[in-house]
Write an enzyme that holds these catalytic residues in place. Structure first.
Site, PDB file in Angstrom:
ATOM      1  N   LEU A 112     -25.517 135.117 -10.111  1.00 43.73           N
ATOM      2  CA  LEU A 112     -24.791 133.865 -10.226  1.00 43.73           C
ATOM      3  C   LEU A 112     -24.471 133.468  -8.796  1.00 43.73           C
ATOM      4  O   LEU A 112     -23.652 134.105  -8.133  1.00 43.73           O
ATOM      5  CB  LEU A 112     -23.522 134.022 -11.067  1.00 43.73           C
ATOM      6  N   ASP A 113     -25.150 132.443  -8.285  1.00 52.89           N
ATOM      7  CA  ASP A 113     -25.061 132.167  -6.854  1.00 52.89           C
ATOM      8  C   ASP A 113     -23.702 131.599  -6.456  1.00 52.89           C
ATOM      9  O   ASP A 113     -22.843 131.312  -7.285  1.00 52.89           O
ATOM     10  CB  ASP A 113     -26.223 131.277  -6.389  1.00 52.89           C
ATOM     11  N   TYR A 114     -23.536 131.431  -5.165  1.00 49.81           N
ATOM     12  CA  TYR A 114     -22.246 131.089  -4.560  1.00 49.81           C
ATOM     13  C   TYR A 114     -21.624 129.830  -5.168  1.00 49.81           C
ATOM     14  O   TYR A 114     -20.430 129.807  -5.481  1.00 49.81           O
ATOM     15  CB  TYR A 114     -22.449 130.926  -3.052  1.00 49.81           C
ATOM     16  N   SER A 116     -22.545 128.317  -8.041  1.00 56.02           N
ATOM     17  CA  SER A 116     -22.543 128.286  -9.505  1.00 56.02           C
ATOM     18  C   SER A 116     -21.282 128.942 -10.054  1.00 56.02           C
ATOM     19  O   SER A 116     -20.610 129.721  -9.363  1.00 56.02           O
ATOM     20  CB  SER A 116     -23.784 128.994 -10.051  1.00 56.02           C
TER      21      SER A 116
END
Length: 249
Positions: A112-114, A116
């Site tokens: 889960l990227d920065y 998101s």
């Protein structure tokens, strides 16, 4: 400081590290390959090495012991939090949102990227992390996405039929439009930054990308920044999904 938790048995070193809450088994294999682990004073780089009762295991010179309890947490990650154990840039870590009373070393399951937000798991259970993170698990992840501009039907078609970008093929299990600027996407494999890459390919930008489901677990009414323990039923279903798809690790 030696471990007495193996009770006369022996297990592979990477399994030992995962059961000690260091990382998933696949990530533990990389740690071993980097030469960061010693057993009884000997640096180990082989995946075939085993740990027995009474062995002294060190990671980066610090003793490693099996965890006395396994934790499985769901977190509603806000945007601008990093799912990592540290960050040289000093950005906020999602780990810092978990209850301070938890002293075990936890790590995230999945990506889960920065920027998101939404549902992500944290655990110290290597078996749990390995099964859910394995490409063969078939575990669904559901997202809602809002764009800064109108989403054309070509984007929906690309997600549903598949699109190749920079030699990487992306395809959703399902993508449906929910509004002029919004859509719902279900991924299975979930390649790195898949949704953002497809949006960028069509010169779109997601102003909101939230994961609302992983397998049987729903984000529900969990507030941003809050966490909860997964239920025994949820854990059993999640692990059963991994077994059903042939991931025995």
């Amino acid at each position: 400081m030696k471990s007495s938790s193996l009770r006369g048995t022996s297990i592979r070193l990477q399994v030992y590290l995962s059961h000690a809450g260091i990382a998933s088994r696949r990530a533990a294999e990389q740690i071993i390959a980097e030469g960061r682990v010693c057993v009884n004073g000997v640096a180990i780089t082989s995946m075939g090495s085993r740990v027995e009762d009474g062995d002294l295991v060190l990671l980066d010179g610090r003793p490693v012991q099996l965890e006395s309890r396994m934790l499985h947490l769901a977190l509603n990650k806000p945007p601008c939090y990093l799912c990592s154990s540290s960050d040289p840039q000093g950005r906020d870590l999602a780990l810092g949102l978990l209850p301070a009373a938890i002293k075990e070393r936890l790590y995230s399951v999945g990506r889960l990227d920065y920027m998101s937000c939404g549902l992500i798991f944290f655990t110290n259970d290597g078996n749990f992390a390995g099964r859910l993170g394995h490409p063969s698990s078939g575990l669904e992840k559901e997202y809602i996405v809002e764009a800064t501009g109108i989403i054309p039907d070509t984007v929906i078609d690309a997600f549903n039929c598949g699109v190749t970008i920079d030699n990487e093929h992306y395809k959703a299990k399902m993508a449906v439009k929910t509004g002029r600027k919004s859509m719902k996407i279900i991924l299975v494999e979930g390649k790195n930054r898949e949704i953002r890459r497809v949006f960028s390919h069509f010169r779109l930008h997601p102003c909101l990308l939230r994961r609302i489901r992983i397998g049987c677990v729903l984000l529900g009414d969990l507030k941003e920044g809050e966490s909860r323990s997964l239920t025994e039923g949820e854990i059993s279903k999640l692990l059963g999904q991994g077994e059903k798809n042939g991931n025995s690790d």
